[in-house]
Design an enzyme around this catalytic site. Structure first.
Site, PDB file in Angstrom:
ATOM      1  N   THR A 125      30.021  65.370  80.672  1.00 30.14           N
ATOM      2  CA  THR A 125      31.185  65.481  80.896  1.00 30.14           C
ATOM      3  C   THR A 125      31.197  66.891  81.837  1.00 30.14           C
ATOM      4  OG1 THR A 125      33.342  66.552  80.033  1.00 30.14           O
ATOM      5  CG2 THR A 125      31.232  66.928  78.740  1.00 30.14           C
ATOM      6  N   ASP A 126      32.308  66.993  82.436  1.00 35.95           N
ATOM      7  CA  ASP A 126      32.560  67.995  83.510  1.00 35.95           C
ATOM      8  C   ASP A 126      32.777  69.507  82.506  1.00 35.95           C
ATOM      9  OD1 ASP A 126      35.045  67.496  82.680  1.00 35.95           O
ATOM     10  OD2 ASP A 126      35.909  67.410  84.628  1.00 35.95           O
ATOM     11  N   GLU A 127      33.057  69.221  81.294  1.00 34.78           N
ATOM     12  CA  GLU A 127      33.320  70.259  80.490  1.00 34.78           C
ATOM     13  C   GLU A 127      32.233  71.309  80.262  1.00 34.78           C
ATOM     14  OE1 GLU A 127      36.113  69.470  77.120  1.00 34.78           O
ATOM     15  OE2 GLU A 127      37.268  68.235  78.342  1.00 34.78           O
ATOM     16  N   TYR A 149      32.886  71.008  71.241  1.00 32.61           N
ATOM     17  CA  TYR A 149      32.262  69.653  71.979  1.00 32.61           C
ATOM     18  C   TYR A 149      31.402  69.692  73.105  1.00 32.61           C
ATOM     19  CZ  TYR A 149      33.198  66.045  75.323  1.00 32.61           C
ATOM     20  OH  TYR A 149      32.760  65.007  76.251  1.00 32.61           O
ATOM     21  N   LYS A 153      27.727  68.763  73.787  1.00 35.48           N
ATOM     22  CA  LYS A 153      27.374  67.865  75.059  1.00 35.48           C
ATOM     23  C   LYS A 153      26.387  68.555  75.948  1.00 35.48           C
ATOM     24  CE  LYS A 153      28.666  64.412  76.228  1.00 35.48           C
ATOM     25  NZ  LYS A 153      28.268  62.917  75.837  1.00 35.48           N
TER      26      LYS A 153
HETATM   27  O1  DAU Z   1      36.854  66.335  81.211  1.00 34.98           O
HETATM   28  C1  DAU Z   1      36.223  65.219  80.465  1.00 34.98           C
HETATM   29  C2  DAU Z   1      36.570  65.291  79.209  1.00 34.98           C
HETATM   30  O2  DAU Z   1      38.019  64.886  79.228  1.00 34.98           O
HETATM   31  C3  DAU Z   1      35.593  64.406  78.277  1.00 34.98           C
HETATM   32  O3  DAU Z   1      34.462  65.060  78.171  1.00 34.98           O
HETATM   33  C4  DAU Z   1      36.253  64.386  76.875  1.00 34.98           C
HETATM   34  O4  DAU Z   1      35.656  63.657  75.978  1.00 34.98           O
HETATM   35  C5  DAU Z   1      37.751  64.038  76.847  1.00 34.98           C
HETATM   36  O5  DAU Z   1      38.275  64.176  75.616  1.00 34.98           O
HETATM   37  C6  DAU Z   1      38.520  64.973  77.858  1.00 34.98           C
HETATM   38  O6  DAU Z   1      38.924  66.269  77.589  1.00 34.98           O
HETATM   39  P1  DAU Z   1      40.353  66.949  77.815  1.00 34.98           P
HETATM   40  O7  DAU Z   1      40.233  67.976  76.625  1.00 34.98           O
HETATM   41  O8  DAU Z   1      40.528  67.280  78.945  1.00 34.98           O
HETATM   42  O9  DAU Z   1      41.138  65.783  77.208  1.00 34.98           O
HETATM   43  P2  DAU Z   1      42.655  65.623  76.241  1.00 34.98           P
HETATM   44  O10 DAU Z   1      43.011  64.158  76.417  1.00 34.98           O
HETATM   45  O11 DAU Z   1      42.235  66.033  74.864  1.00 34.98           O
HETATM   46  O12 DAU Z   1      43.359  66.761  76.920  1.00 34.98           O
HETATM   47  C7  DAU Z   1      43.772  66.777  78.307  1.00 34.98           C
HETATM   48  C8  DAU Z   1      44.681  67.891  78.779  1.00 34.98           C
HETATM   49  O13 DAU Z   1      45.980  67.591  77.861  1.00 34.98           O
HETATM   50  C9  DAU Z   1      44.141  69.216  78.053  1.00 34.98           C
HETATM   51  O14 DAU Z   1      44.543  70.126  79.014  1.00 34.98           O
HETATM   52  C10 DAU Z   1      45.185  69.317  76.657  1.00 34.98           C
HETATM   53  C11 DAU Z   1      46.191  68.693  77.115  1.00 34.98           C
HETATM   54  N1  DAU Z   1      46.860  67.872  75.698  1.00 34.98           N
HETATM   55  C12 DAU Z   1      45.994  67.126  75.080  1.00 34.98           C
HETATM   56  C13 DAU Z   1      46.538  66.741  74.062  1.00 34.98           C
HETATM   57  C14 DAU Z   1      46.008  65.552  73.114  1.00 34.98           C
HETATM   58  C15 DAU Z   1      48.065  68.281  75.580  1.00 34.98           C
HETATM   59  O15 DAU Z   1      48.792  68.945  76.294  1.00 34.98           O
HETATM   60  N2  DAU Z   1      48.788  67.656  74.545  1.00 34.98           N
HETATM   61  C16 DAU Z   1      48.077  66.686  73.684  1.00 34.98           C
HETATM   62  O16 DAU Z   1      48.655  66.132  72.670  1.00 34.98           O
END
Ligand code: DAU
Length: 339
Positions: A125-127, A149, A153
């Site tokens: 991941t980029d994270e 997480y 990774k």
């Molecule tokens: O960058 C790649 C990564 O993207 C992957 O390595 C991870 O496995 C994947 O989970 C994802 O991580 P993020 O934390 O960026 O994804 P997430 O969909 O959880 O959140 C995306 C953005 O949206 C983040 O800034 C948090 C925000 N968010 C997330 C959720 C679930 C919200 O505002 N509300 C929410 O309910």
């Protein structure tokens, strides 16, 4: 070619298996998957009768199960999609992340080393680079992970590098931006927001919603892995990004518009602890191999909304669990208390 795909019942792994089976009808595919909450056999129902596909139920950190596959199936290449992937879950319970990302990667690398397997691709991941305010991360950027997480990774990725340096184990590590598309587990922002709206529920936006992510449609990610499987340089890391960035608030508005819903359905909730503000990648190394994204964000998002609209039978059972309800209630309650 014989491919061992780990975590093949998850979102990314299942999309890749379907892609590879269509692109390379002579390839044999073994899918090793632990069937955790995110591993769903329904994701590959259409592969069940494919004679060149087999499924093995097991964990990547289970040395015996892994050894049996290497002895009997004899893969030419391994693509490790198996991972715990949700940042919020890692904040609540990091242990499973360390087991899969670190111990699991170690177990696979050991098997690759013992059996002289030709290629090992680590889906990462980029994270691992942490957050960036301006510009983009290249592959030589230092690792500065901010969540359990991304730290887990990073641990797995460091092991890959060390195995290459120490034993010349033929590894390639990928760092991808955020992906989305059909079969995406409805805990991540895009499928969560789409399915909430389809259920007439509000969408929980963390913090002020200005956080930025770079997005890639799953099909483009599959094509990137295809290129690296056949043409990537061993011992190297590759960023996988499209250059398409959007703030969460604008993403939310796009989804609302596609579903014809009112912006009042955005519900601001307490921010994620340690929330990375922005990820952005320089993907010129991968592009120099001839890869470029083909699906624009508008196109990919429309396709994704349409897929979820027409596949309720797939996502409804996943949302009936108590976890998401519980989790978002916690956030909402804490935010209201602060107001
Ligand atoms: O960058 C790649 C990564 O993207 C992957 O390595 C991870 O496995 C994947 O989970 C994802 O991580 P993020 O934390 O960026 O994804 P997430 O969909 O959880 O959140 C995306 C953005 O949206 C983040 O800034 C948090 C925000 N968010 C997330 C959720 C679930 C919200 O505002 N509300 C929410 O309910």
């Amino acid at each position: 070619m014989k491919l061992l795909i780990t975590g093949g019942c998850g979102f990314m792994g299942s999309n890749f298996i379907r892609y590879a089976a269509a692109a390379y009808p002579t390839y044999e595919i073994c899918n090793l998957d632990a069937l955790t909450y995110a591993g769903n056999p329904e994701n590959l129902r259409d592969m069940e009768h494919n004679a060149r596909y087999m499924f093995v139920h097991g964990r990547i950190e289970d040395e015996e199960a892994v050894e049996k596959i290497f002895k009997e199936f004899k893969p030419d290449a391994v693509i490790n999609y198996a991972a715990e992937t949700h940042v919020d879950r890692s904040i609540m319970d990091p242990a499973a992340f360390l087991r899969t990302e670190v111990l699991g990667t170690y177990t696979l690398l050991e098997a690759v080393r013992r059996h002289g397997t030709a290629r090992y691709i680590q889906i990462s991941t980029d994270e691992v680079y942490g957050s960036i305010e301006h510009g983009t991360f290249s592959e030589d950027a230092p690792f500065l992970p901010n969540s359990p997480y991304s730290a887990a990774k990073a641990g797995g990725d460091h092991l890959c590098r060390a195995y290459w340096q120490t034993y010349h184990t033929p590894v390639i590590v990928t760092h991808s931006c955020n992906y989305y598309g059909p079969y995406h587990y409805p805990e991540k922002i895009i499928p969560l927001f789409i399915t909430n709206l389809l259920e007439e529920k509000n969408i929980p936006l963390y913090g002020d919603g200005t956080h930025v992510r770079e997005w890639i449609y799953t099909e483009d990610h599959c094509r990137a892995i295809d290129v690296l499987l056949h043409e990537g340089a061993i011992g190297e890391a590759y960023n996988i990004g499209t250059g398409y960035e959007i703030a969460n608030i604008d993403l939310a508005k796009n989804i609302l518009a596609l579903l014809g819903k009112n912006e009042k359905m955005i519900e601001p909730v307490l921010d994620r602890p340690g929330h990375d503000w922005r990820y952005a990648l320089n993907s010129s190394k991968l592009r120099s191999l001839g890869w470029k994204p083909r699906v624009s964000f508008d196109e990919g998002l429309s396709r994704t909304v349409e897929w979820f609209r027409t596949h309720e039978q797939w996502w409804k059972p996943l949302k009936s669990g108590t976890y998401l309800e519980y989790y978002h209630k916690q956030y909402t309650a804490r935010t209201s208390a602060e107001r």
